[in-house]
Design a protein around this motif. Structure first.
Motif, mmCIF file in Angstrom:
data_model
loop_
_atom_site.group_PDB
_atom_site.id
_atom_site.type_symbol
_atom_site.label_atom_id
_atom_site.label_comp_id
_atom_site.label_asym_id
_atom_site.label_seq_id
_atom_site.Cartn_x
_atom_site.Cartn_y
_atom_site.Cartn_z
ATOM 1 N N VAL A 79 42.588 39.543 44.592
ATOM 2 C CA VAL A 79 41.323 40.282 44.544
ATOM 3 C C VAL A 79 40.403 39.637 43.504
ATOM 4 N N PHE A 80 39.139 39.447 43.872
ATOM 5 C CA PHE A 80 38.131 38.883 42.973
ATOM 6 C C PHE A 80 36.972 39.868 42.855
ATOM 7 N N MET A 89 41.596 39.181 39.684
ATOM 8 C CA MET A 89 42.472 40.209 39.146
ATOM 9 C C MET A 89 43.780 39.566 38.727
ATOM 10 N N ALA A 90 44.372 40.049 37.625
ATOM 11 C CA ALA A 90 45.543 39.397 37.034
ATOM 12 C C ALA A 90 46.818 39.621 37.820
ATOM 13 N N PHE A 91 46.806 40.508 38.822
ATOM 14 C CA PHE A 91 48.031 40.788 39.566
ATOM 15 C C PHE A 91 47.739 40.730 41.063
ATOM 16 N N PRO A 92 48.744 40.344 41.854
ATOM 17 C CA PRO A 92 48.555 40.320 43.302
ATOM 18 C C PRO A 92 48.702 41.717 43.892
ATOM 19 N N TYR A 119 29.116 46.317 41.593
ATOM 20 C CA TYR A 119 30.164 45.291 41.595
ATOM 21 C C TYR A 119 30.295 44.687 42.985
ATOM 22 N N GLU A 120 30.581 43.390 43.031
ATOM 23 C CA GLU A 120 30.879 42.710 44.284
ATOM 24 C C GLU A 120 32.359 42.333 44.296
ATOM 25 N N PHE A 121 32.966 42.430 45.485
ATOM 26 C CA PHE A 121 34.390 42.144 45.642
ATOM 27 C C PHE A 121 34.605 41.225 46.843
#
Length: 576
Positions: free
Chosen positions: A425-426, A439-442, A459-461
């Motif tokens: 996830v970004f 994101m630091a975790f999958p 926010y954009e994802f």
């Protein structure tokens, strides 16, 4: 008589034991077949190959001591072993150190570590959670081979001592992690010592393995064996015929430039049993500058002499090439994460600048090891994980949607992407001009809720499908503005109280932390006016109203992000 040199009489005893345990062992075989290919979230197996995300998977990782501290004090003298140096200190590893360790690894890897009786379940779960954030899986070694914290097997522990320590620990820990895909597999115990019969060791694997499988249908169970002795390959096979053992293990401390002397026998046995083989430790005795006067095994002083780090890294590279040129499913290199003196000789890596770590890191590029040239040039009679083509890259996830989920929260959902074992996830905050952040975790599901976003910011994802063979291209981008939920509606009642006083009561409004009271004097033509202070109760009495004037009043629920809708309006006339 040691396990490596058993007579045929012990094989006869094994047959008798097998007959006595026929129901248990047969059930174990059936359960092993049923669990060999679990859901894509869990590490599974097909024949001699491991599976990750439904595709064949091979790995090179680290076998790490010190990640999980053992809280108890050993009642027996700690016995050091080259395979896992004793943990330095009983304090939990600081969060920053855990993050730095797992953050230094390539995603889709496996870390083997010790979680014996005496290691708190909460601490084991903490380590697994950090590994999961960085796309790693953890093989947990459940026993040290004795009643203490340091590896060093004692025959009596494998005979019956484990029942008082290991089995209760299995019953405590395994159910807590049975549904956690960040656990790669369970490994029962440290390599057993000499002095055990086939029946005794087989009884240990049958009993302990069955208890793990009874509590956890999702994860594989590895034996923890050190490998077959030169004269007892048949005995090693007889032990690993247990239906409760899914994965065979061995260690390699030959310290030469090639595969271990026992590898061919172990690989052939694994092929015959149709189970994966993992070389749990490949170690070479070394210090930063080397010490030719020191050796790991005085009986083989020349072969096991302490070499320098550069020489060790070259040997480890050569040993990995030789070990993985065949049906071996994976291998790890020992490391002491709490460090040690770089001038002292050790089989484990003790410093983050040891070049062996670069060798391991390079071998895990992309997660899936490329098949060695010699492995694909001529097919082997034994099944080989390296003969299959690499798995296809994950597809781009489609159908991405996003919506606010609560105060500071955002929920994303998307369609399952083909060949994706997890998702990355970004995000970015467009109000502040932030660059894209990973994101630091999958994420392993197709819906995810994140928090700690700023209410009112846009926010954009975007997401990517990910797996052992890398990541997909970006999905489409969605924009979400998180906001705190506004208070709900409420019902208001009012009546005159004493002279010049009015009493109001109302129902509780969802998400309200307080209430605002509005009034106006209809008789005097007054506009609606907000009382100067909020009310935190569900009833309120106001004073200094004009007797015999008609007042209308209403109430709104409120919180830190605003007000809710108006209540119904009540009319009250205070009387003298």
């Amino acid at each position: 008589m040691g396990f490596g040199g058993l007579s045929s009489a012990f094989r006869v005893r094994l047959v008798i034991l097998a007959m006595a345990l026929a129901g248990t062992v047969a059930a174990g075989v059936v359960s092993a077949a049923a669990r060999s290919e679990p859901g894509v979230d869990f590490l599974g197996r097909r024949g001699t190959a491991l599976l990750w995300g439904g595709t064949q998977y091979r790995f090179v990782g680290q076998s790490v001591s010190g990640l999980i501290p053992c809280q108890q004090r050993s009642p027996v003298p700690a016995v050091s072993s080259p395979s896992a140096p004793a943990v330095a200190g009983n304090a939990p590893l600081p969060a920053a150190d855990l993050t730095a360790f797992f953050g230094s690894l390539r995603t889709s890897g496996i870390v083997r570590t010790w979680a014996p009786p005496g290691a708190g379940a909460a601490e084991v779960k903490r380590v697994v959670a950090v590994a999961k954030r960085f796309g790693q899986r953890v093989t947990l070694v459940l026993g040290t081979g004795n009643d203490g914290c340091s590896p060093g097997g004692r025959p009596e522990w494998y005979r019956d001592g484990y029942q008082a320590t290991l089995l209760p620990w299995i019953r405590e820990l395994v159910p807590l992690l049975r549904d956690e895909p960040a656990v790669a597999m369970w490994e029962l115990a440290a390599p057993p010592p000499a002095g055990l019969s086939v029946a005794e060791l087989r009884g240990f694997y049958d009993t302990a393995g069955a208890e793990v499988h009874r509590l956890d249908p999702n994860h594989l169970v590895a034996s923890g064996s050190g490998g077959p002795a030169a004269a007892s390959a048949g005995d090693w096979k007889a032990v690993h015929e247990s239906g409760q053992i899914d994965v065979l293990t061995m260690v390699d401390y030959d310290m030469n430039d090639g595969a271990a002397a026992q590898l061919a026998t172990a690989a052939a046995t694994a092929a015959e049993l149709d189970k994966p083989l993992v070389v749990a430790e490949i170690g070479v005795y070394a210090s930063r500058d080397g010490d030719p006067k020191a050796s790991l095994d005085p009986a083989r002083a020349t072969d096991t002499a302490c070499v320098d780090w550069k020489t060790r890294s070259a040997r480890i590279r050569a040993k990995l090439d030789a070990t993985l040129d065949g049906p071996v499913a994976g291998a790890t290199v020992p490391r002491a994460v709490r460090g040690g003196a770089v001038t002292a000789c050790a089989a484990a890596v003790v410093s983050a600048d040891d070049p062996v770590l670069t060798v391991v890191h390079d071998y895990t590029q992309g997660g899936e090891l490329p098949p060695p040239a010699s492995a694909v040039a001529a097919p082997s009679a034994a099944p080989s994980a390296s003969t299959s083509p690499p798995p296809p890259a994950p597809a781009v996830p489609g159908g991405l949607t996003g919506k606010p989920a609560g105060s500071g929260q955002v929920t994303l959902c998307w369609s399952k992407a083909e060949h994706a074992a997890w998702y990355s996830v970004f995000y970015r905050d467009t109000n502040t001009g932030q660059e894209w952040q990973r994101m630091a975790f999958p994420v392993t599901n197709t819906c995810w809720t994140g928090d700690y976003y700023i209410n009112g910011h846009r926010y954009e994802f975007k997401i990517r499908g990910a797996g052992p063979n890398g990541e997909s291209a970006d999905s489409k981008v969605v924009a979400v503005t998180p906001a705190a939920p506004r208070p709900g509606t409420l019902t208001l009642t009012g009546e005159p109280a004493k002279s010049t006083e009015i009493k109001l009561c109302w129902s509780k409004a969802v998400n309200a932390t307080g209430y605002n009271v509005y009034y106006h004097d209809v008789t005097a033509g007054q506009a609606w006016t907000l009382m100067p202070y909020p009310v935190d109760a569900l009833c309120w009495t106001g004073a200094y109203f004009t007797n015999n004037h008609t007042y209308e009043l209403k109430v709104r629920g409120a919180n830190g992000d605003g007000e809710g809708p108006d209540s119904n309006v009540v009319t009250v006339v205070p009387r003298p």
